[in-house]
Design a protein around this motif. Structure first.
Motif, short mmCIF file in Angstrom:
data_model
loop_
_atom_site.label_atom_id
_atom_site.label_comp_id
_atom_site.label_asym_id
_atom_site.label_seq_id
_atom_site.Cartn_x
_atom_site.Cartn_y
_atom_site.Cartn_z
N GLN A 152 38.53 31.76 61.21
CA GLN A 152 37.27 32.01 61.91
C GLN A 152 36.17 32.56 61.00
N LEU A 153 36.52 32.89 59.74
CA LEU A 153 35.58 33.59 58.89
C LEU A 153 35.14 32.76 57.69
N ASN A 154 33.87 32.90 57.33
CA ASN A 154 33.36 32.42 56.05
C ASN A 154 33.46 33.56 55.05
N ALA A 155 33.60 33.22 53.78
CA ALA A 155 33.70 34.25 52.76
C ALA A 155 33.02 33.80 51.47
N SER A 156 32.37 34.74 50.81
CA SER A 156 31.76 34.51 49.51
C SER A 156 32.31 35.56 48.55
N VAL A 157 32.99 35.13 47.50
CA VAL A 157 33.58 36.08 46.55
C VAL A 157 32.48 36.81 45.79
N LEU A 158 32.56 38.12 45.78
CA LEU A 158 31.55 38.95 45.12
C LEU A 158 32.01 39.41 43.74
N LEU A 159 33.30 39.76 43.64
CA LEU A 159 33.78 40.40 42.42
C LEU A 159 35.30 40.35 42.39
N ARG A 160 35.84 40.12 41.21
CA ARG A 160 37.29 40.26 41.02
C ARG A 160 37.48 41.55 40.24
N ASP A 161 37.82 42.59 40.97
CA ASP A 161 37.82 43.94 40.42
C ASP A 161 39.16 44.28 39.77
N THR A 162 39.09 45.09 38.73
CA THR A 162 40.28 45.61 38.07
C THR A 162 40.24 47.13 38.14
N TYR A 163 41.31 47.77 37.67
CA TYR A 163 41.35 49.23 37.66
C TYR A 163 41.35 49.76 36.24
N LEU A 164 40.74 50.92 36.08
CA LEU A 164 40.64 51.60 34.78
C LEU A 164 41.16 53.02 34.91
N PHE A 165 41.57 53.58 33.77
CA PHE A 165 42.04 54.97 33.73
C PHE A 165 41.05 55.77 32.90
N ILE A 166 40.47 56.83 33.49
CA ILE A 166 39.52 57.66 32.76
C ILE A 166 40.16 59.03 32.50
#
Length: 324
Positions: A152-166
């Protein structure tokens, strides 16, 4: 404007049947059939295919006419549903709880500047619940992480996010001693693994989150425990917590800009180290997407909001090469 004219206009402006098909979410054959139908009805050739795509004189004339019709239709739409600065209406946007303070300040001010009389309501929740609310029509649209397609939903990919360690330099030295410089170079080049993270006190995410589940599963499989001093999904506090030397923090790449900006204001010894995290295949990149219901009516101010969100997320890509 009927579908055949819309299709031809899209083909003419895209300069390609294939690109037009992608923009219209239809097949190449469908686009070709619409253009051919117009040529047969009016008895003229509109498009040349060889040696390369080009409009004929008749095709160019039709394009100019359709542009005028589109402008007239947009003017009518502006008067009836309000696409100008005097437009009035209401739009609801959902954002993930953990990203609320990062996203909202980037979206609300420019939207209200363009549409001061449109009420923008921003809700926050877990992404799976936001998807349910869009599906049920409670929200007009939502930004979600870990998007899972729904019919039922349309989708537009915004970002393929990763994780970082600070991690602060002082805490690095406390934990690894004289090897600090060597370890820093190693982590910057190869990333930090979950096993290597167990030697540092860390701020992690609450039980039930996807990241926490991966870490708990790692502990169950290997017997290696993380030294968790605090759990929170409020990403806006993680940079500040890391600078107290209390713990290292796991942050989504999306908010790395905050750490980079804060590092610029600090002397070298007070800057945070930023390391990619090597989950060794245990965690895939998080897909952030903008979703909306396929049957929803999108007034111009709603489309403007969607375009604005896309533009703001494009800005996050600029941080990809700035992690020294």
């Amino acid at each position: 404007m009927n579908q055949r004219f819309i299709t031809f206009l899209t083909v003419a402006e895209a300069g390609s049947f294939f690109d037009a098909a992608q923009q219209l979410f239809v097949s190449y054959q469908c686009v070709s059939a619409h253009v051919r139908s117009l040529e047969e009805e009016y008895g003229v050739k509109l498009v040349e295919h060889r040696p390369r795509f080009a409009l004929t004189a008749e095709g160019q004339a039709l394009l100019e006419t359709l542009k005028k019709i589109r402008a007239l239709e947009e003017g009518i739409a502006a008067e009836l549903d309000g696409s100008g600065p005097e437009a009035k209406g209401h739009v609801t946007l959902g954002v993930p709880s953990a990203r609320y303070t990062e996203i909202v300040p980037r979206i609300v001010p420019p939207f209200k500047k363009e549409y001061p009389h449109v009420e923008l309501e921003v809700a926050y929740d877990y992404s799976n619940l936001l998807q349910n609310q869009v599906e049920r029509g409670i929200l007009d649209m939502a930004i979600v992480t870990q998007y899972s397609p729904r019919p039922q939903l349309n989708a537009s990919v915004l970002l393929r996010d990763t994780y970082l360690f600070i991690l602060s330099d002082r805490l690095l030295q406390v934990c690894v001693g004289s090897r600090a410089q060597e370890v820093d170079a190693l982590y910057k080049q190869n990333g930090i693994t979950l096993e290597q993270m167990t030697q540092f006190p860390i701020v992690t995410y609450p039980v039930g989150s996807r990241l926490r589940s991966v870490m708990d599963e790692y502990t169950a499989q290997t017997g290696r425990k993380f030294h968790t001093v605090f759990a929170s999904n409020r990403t806006e506090v993680l940079d500040a917590l890391a600078r107290t030397d209390m713990a290292g923090c796991i942050i989504p790449h999306q908010i790395c800009g905050t750490t980079l900006k804060n590092n610029k204001r600090q002397r070298q010894e007070n800057r945070l180290h930023i390391y990619p995290i090597d989950f060794e295949g245990r965690l895939q990149n998080s897909t952030m997407a903008l979703i909306w219901h396929k049957e929803s009516a999108l007034a111009p101010y709603k489309r403007y909001l969607m375009d604005l969100i896309g533009e703001r997320f494009d800005e996050y890509q600029k941080f990809e090469q700035r992690l020294e």
